[in-house]
Scaffold this motif. Structure first.
Motif, mmCIF file in Angstrom:
data_model
loop_
_atom_site.group_PDB
_atom_site.id
_atom_site.type_symbol
_atom_site.label_atom_id
_atom_site.label_comp_id
_atom_site.label_asym_id
_atom_site.label_seq_id
_atom_site.Cartn_x
_atom_site.Cartn_y
_atom_site.Cartn_z
ATOM 1 N N LYS A 65 -25.049 38.679 56.406
ATOM 2 C CA LYS A 65 -26.429 38.918 56.850
ATOM 3 C C LYS A 65 -27.078 37.672 57.420
ATOM 4 O O LYS A 65 -27.994 37.762 58.250
ATOM 5 C CB LYS A 65 -27.264 39.456 55.685
ATOM 6 N N ASP A 74 -23.850 39.897 51.890
ATOM 7 C CA ASP A 74 -25.008 38.991 51.856
ATOM 8 C C ASP A 74 -24.775 37.754 52.709
ATOM 9 O O ASP A 74 -25.701 37.279 53.402
ATOM 10 C CB ASP A 74 -25.322 38.591 50.418
ATOM 11 N N ILE A 117 -21.769 44.529 58.989
ATOM 12 C CA ILE A 117 -22.623 45.047 57.917
ATOM 13 C C ILE A 117 -22.677 46.574 57.979
ATOM 14 O O ILE A 117 -22.638 47.257 56.944
ATOM 15 C CB ILE A 117 -24.034 44.437 58.020
#
Length: 431
Positions: free
Chosen positions: A152, A149, A170
């Motif tokens: 990102k 997260d 990712i």
């Protein structure tokens, strides 16, 4: 040449430790704590590791000492020193972003799997002013899933080296590689660092579909060869690739003709030959390749003399321009450059290594069979790209029987090239 520190590379472990332990303000002119911190990588012992740890714990704020601390952290990483993890961890909280960066990298090299430390590294992505690319790379390398997260947040970063690292990280952490084409697209970015960075990201992801695009990317062939070589070794080992699938891209890079590249720069007006020659010295090889193409397409008659002139003035001592001059003389089939090409083929100075393979290709292009013995001699060196380029040149000269010299070469790519080209050599490998 500054030879002050030459003797430091010959120090014993005890002598090097003694220099590293000396307070920075007491260091003599001919000593360097930085140099010995690097030198201790050659001594994987408790004494060396403890000395490097002491160097990190020395918090003298002077610039010289800060640089020594960074090098000590790096060396501990290269030594995979597990016992150094606690002291390296303390560096994650420092204000100096370069020290933090090398601490993160070092923990990645050591293979730290402590969840608390991994979370500390991930939290650095929330801290302004950090060098995020290395942090992202390391978290992906250490497979820290909980960082996804945070990572990102960087997929659209204005610094495309960071965006590329984030997208690829990712994909690695999630196992979903559908977004990797966004990384591939950076191979055509106008910024050379973005192009170089995404090549490393494609390597880290073992993204085999990008091999052909990597071969056509306008960066130094050193980056492309390393990528294709690494992907080839991994892919052939796991059964994803064959040599025949790799070979066209590998040989395209070794030939390195500008027409085989997807150039990212262009001239806004027709350049003079003087301007184009100067572009061969550019640090962005994308500009060098555009200059090479222009010399071949527009100035083919005048280019040989211009290249020889710039070689005599500067390029003989500039390893980037040297490479392009050597390769261009081959593409221009300038036979009068034969002696210069042989000299480049046999130049053992490390900084000119890529020019040796370039010289082999160039000798094949000018077609002078006098080069055959020198090319055969190159097959006996330990330099894989020089050997491979020499095989390509010998093939160009119609001297395939020379392949038998390399029939039992320790390098698998060399053996594969020999076996594919020469049935007699194949028999030698598998009698």
């Amino acid at each position: 040449m500054d030879k002050r520190f030459f003797k430091l590379y010959n120090l014993t472990e005890e002598e090097a430790i003694a220099v590293l332990d000396t307070p920075q303000d007491q260091i003599e002119e001919d000593d360097s704590r930085y140099v010995v911190a690097a030198h201790l990588v050659n001594f994987q012992s408790e004494n060396s590791i403890n000395a490097l740890i002491r160097a990190i714990q020395n918090t003298d704020p002077s610039l010289d000492n800060r640089i020594v601390r960074r090098k000590s952290i790096e060396t501990l990483g290269r030594l995979h020193a597990l016992q150094a993890i606690p002291v390296i961890r303390t560096c994650l909280a420092e204000e100096d972003c370069y020290t933090v960066e090398i601490a993160v990298w070092s923990l990645g090299e050591i293979g730290c799997q402590d969840p608390e430390i991994l979370e500390e590294m991930a939290q650095l992505l929330d801290k302004p002013g950090q060098l995020y690319r290395v942090i992202i790379h390391t978290l992906a390398k250490l497979n820290y899933q909980k960082a996804i997260d945070r990572i990102k947040n960087y997929i659209d970063h204005k610094d495309k080296t960071i965006a590329s690292a984030a997208i690829s990280a990712i994909c690695r952490l999630s196992g979903d590689y559908r977004e990797m084409e966004k990384v591939v697209a950076f191979l055509q970015h106008p910024n050379v660092n973005a192009r170089r960075g995404c090549i490393q990201d494609l390597i880290d992801c073992c993204y085999y579909p990008a091999i052909a695009q990597i071969a056509s990317c306008p960066v130094s062939l050193v980056f492309r060869l390393r990528a294709i070589r690494t992907l080839a070794e991994t892919g052939i080992k796991d059964g994803s690739l064959t040599f025949e699938q790799i070979q066209p891209s590998l040989e395209k890079v070794l030939r390195d003709h500008p027409d085989d590249l997807n150039l990212v720069h262009q001239y806004d007006q027709p350049p003079s030959i003087e301007f184009v020659i100067r572009e061969l010295y550019h640090t962005d090889f994308g500009r060098c390749y555009l200059a090479s193409k222009t010399l071949l397409d527009t100035y083919s008659q005048d280019a040989p003399q211009a290249l020889l002139t710039t070689y005599a003035q500067e390029a003989h001592n500039d390893y980037g321009a040297h490479y392009h001059v050597i390769k261009l003389l081959g593409w221009l089939c300038h036979h009068a450059a034969y002696d210069l090409l042989i000299e480049a083929l046999q130049n053992t100075a490390p900084q000119f290594q890529k020019s040796r393979a370039a010289a082999a290709i160039a000798l094949g292009e000018i077609g002078d069979k006098r080069a055959i013995p020198a090319l055969e001699a190159s097959l006996k060196t330990p330099i894989w790209d020089l050997k491979y380029a020499s095989l390509m040149a010998l093939d160009k000269l119609g001297e395939i029987k020379s392949y038998e010299i390399a029939a039992t070469d320790p390098d698998p790519l060399i053996r594969a090239k020999v076996a594919q080209t020469s049935p007699k050599a194949l028999t030698a490998i598998n009698p």
